[in-house]
Design an enzyme around this catalytic site. Structure first.
Site, PDB file in Angstrom:
ATOM      1  NE  ARG A 170      -0.203   0.201   4.569  1.00 53.70           N
ATOM      2  CZ  ARG A 170      -0.291   1.151   5.509  1.00 53.70           C
ATOM      3  NH1 ARG A 170      -0.757   2.238   4.979  1.00 53.70           N
ATOM      4  NH2 ARG A 170       0.447   1.384   6.446  1.00 53.70           N
ATOM      5  NE  ARG A 174      -0.675  10.817   5.849  1.00 47.70           N
ATOM      6  CZ  ARG A 174      -0.191  10.446   6.987  1.00 47.70           C
ATOM      7  NH1 ARG A 174       0.358  11.929   7.579  1.00 47.70           N
ATOM      8  NH2 ARG A 174       0.537  10.069   7.615  1.00 47.70           N
ATOM      9  NE  ARG A 247      20.367  -1.609  -3.045  1.00 42.00           N
ATOM     10  CZ  ARG A 247      20.790  -1.415  -3.864  1.00 42.00           C
ATOM     11  NH1 ARG A 247      21.169  -2.869  -4.799  1.00 42.00           N
ATOM     12  NH2 ARG A 247      21.112  -0.077  -4.903  1.00 42.00           N
ATOM     13  NE  ARG A 278      17.289   9.169   3.683  1.00 37.44           N
ATOM     14  CZ  ARG A 278      16.476   8.676   4.568  1.00 37.44           C
ATOM     15  NH1 ARG A 278      15.214   9.390   4.522  1.00 37.44           N
ATOM     16  NH2 ARG A 278      17.312   7.249   6.147  1.00 37.44           N
ATOM     17  CD  GLU A 301      20.383   8.720   3.909  1.00 36.72           C
ATOM     18  OE1 GLU A 301      19.582   8.039   3.050  1.00 36.72           O
ATOM     19  OE2 GLU A 301      20.168   9.150   4.750  1.00 36.72           O
ATOM     20  CE1 TYR A 349      14.429   0.260   7.791  1.00 35.74           C
ATOM     21  CE2 TYR A 349      12.262  -0.060   8.596  1.00 35.74           C
ATOM     22  CZ  TYR A 349      14.029   0.557   7.734  1.00 35.74           C
ATOM     23  OH  TYR A 349      13.827   1.942   8.356  1.00 35.74           O
ATOM     24  CG  ASP A 351      10.268   1.436  11.653  1.00 34.81           C
ATOM     25  OD1 ASP A 351      10.972   1.666  10.702  1.00 34.81           O
ATOM     26  OD2 ASP A 351       8.848   1.293  11.378  1.00 34.81           O
TER      27      ASP A 351
END
Length: 369
Positions: A170, A174, A247, A278, A301, A349, A351
């Site tokens: 997804r 917004r 990566r 970025r 980066e 990964y 958070d």
């Protein structure tokens, strides 16, 4: 004799050590780097807290985790509101009414929804086979071409047509003018930096830096009853089934003689021609505008394929690597006296809040088992 040898002084290892030590267990934490805190390490450069291994913004909906980290640090109220730069055109992220107004000139949510629906319908794929088809199904061609395609291909080093669709199940869309990237109840960055947070977690715990576990495994294993290993799971088993893919990220960090370089903490470069993904301007992670100073620190980066000697950052989430990890997981589950945890130990990964949740659950299982 230690109860636990904890390999890695990052967030998982530090939380495990804190809770085990609080329960009366004797812990030794080692790390092959010369500093604690793993990839969330922050260091002072020109009075600015620099995120050496890339931007880390703490965000969570878990009040227990939020209360936990606030025992060890005071957080500011930083809200992540990145900007996308596509060939000089600036767009707000995540995709919201500011984005749609800049992209198409629409003003109302109904106009924006109609434009998205029109774009999706024109190129809809019933059963998307790759990331490109999935992204267009979700947000249409314009947003995909300008804000997703180039950035994603730089990030993964592969064309979007060769990336699996499930990478973006997804995309946040917004129909409001809300630039808050993380839809989380709690968000912020420690005022004193993440290194201080981890140092507080490890207070009273023995730590040895510049210690490579895999280079001296037998001697280190002999020091403790159990091992908590947060390094790469394939490296632990000498890559006996072959190397898992990652990566990596390379950083170019500069101190600039100006008070404000880009006006935002995070700007993504979404065109294919710009080689970096970025630019981070570290001072904007705190409220430096009250004391702007005369210098700033930026980091460009560059995403790259991992090779031995590089720091592994992101697992390559495809079917081939998933199957390979499952084989290593079976070996890990059968290894007595060793606990595998964290993003590298679980090839996942995480958070930061999820790392803490996992570490707390892991140590409780140990202490209650």
């Amino acid at each position: 004799m230690y109860d636990y040898l904890i390999v890695g002084a990052g967030l998982f290892g530090a939380v495990f050590a804190r809770e085990a030590a609080a329960a009366g267990k004797r812990c030794l934490v080692i790390d092959k780097r010369s500093h604690i805190a793993g990839n969330i390490y922050t260091e002072d450069v020109e009075g600015i807290a620099v995120h050496r291994y890339g931007a880390h913004i703490f965000h969570t909906n878990n009040k227990a985790v939020w209360d936990y980290v606030n025992r060890f640090a005071t957080f500011n109220r930083y809200t992540n509101s990145p900007v996308a730069n596509y060939k000089g055109e600036l767009y707000n992220l995540p995709f919201n009414m500011n984005t749609f107004n800049k992209m198409w000139g629409v003003v109302t949510p109904a106009e924006a929804q109609a434009k998205i629906d029109e774009q999706r319908a024109a190129h809809y794929t019933a059963h998307p086979q790759n990331l490109e088809e999935q992204a267009i199904n979700l947000v249409g061609v314009d947003i995909y071409e300008k804000l997703i395609k180039g950035y994603t291909e730089k990030q993964w080093g592969r064309p979007c047509t060769a990336l699996p669709a499930f990478i973006i199940q997804r995309l946040p869309v917004r129909l409001t003018f809300d630039n808050n990237y993380f839809n989380a109840l709690y968000q912020g960055i420690p005022n004193e930096g993440y290194t201080a947070l981890v140092a507080n977690l490890l207070q009273g715990v023995e730590v040895r830096l510049d210690t490579d576990y895999l280079a001296d495994r037998a001697a280190l294993d002999a020091l403790a009853r159990k091992v908590v290993y947060t390094g790469p799971i394939d490296a632990y088993f000498d890559a006996c089934y072959g190397a898992l893919q990652y990566r990596s990220v390379r950083f170019e960090t500069e101190v600039l003689d100006c008070p404000n370089y880009q006006g935002n903490a995070v700007i993504n470069y979404t065109d294919a021609e710009t080689p970096y993904t970025r630019i981070i301007e570290h001072k904007h992670f705190v409220f430096a505008s009250t004391e702007p100073g005369t210098k700033t620190v930026i980091s460009r980066e560059y995403s790259a394929e991992w090779k031995p000697g590089d720091e592994p950052y992101y697992p390559v989430n495809d079917a081939e690597n998933g199957a390979l990890y499952a084989r290593y997981k079976a070996l890990a589950d059968a290894r007595p006296g060793v606990i595998f945890g964290g993003r590298l130990g679980e090839y996942k990964y995480y958070d930061m809040d999820r790392v803490i949740e996992a570490a707390l659950a892991c140590v409780q299982r140990e202490l209650n088992g």
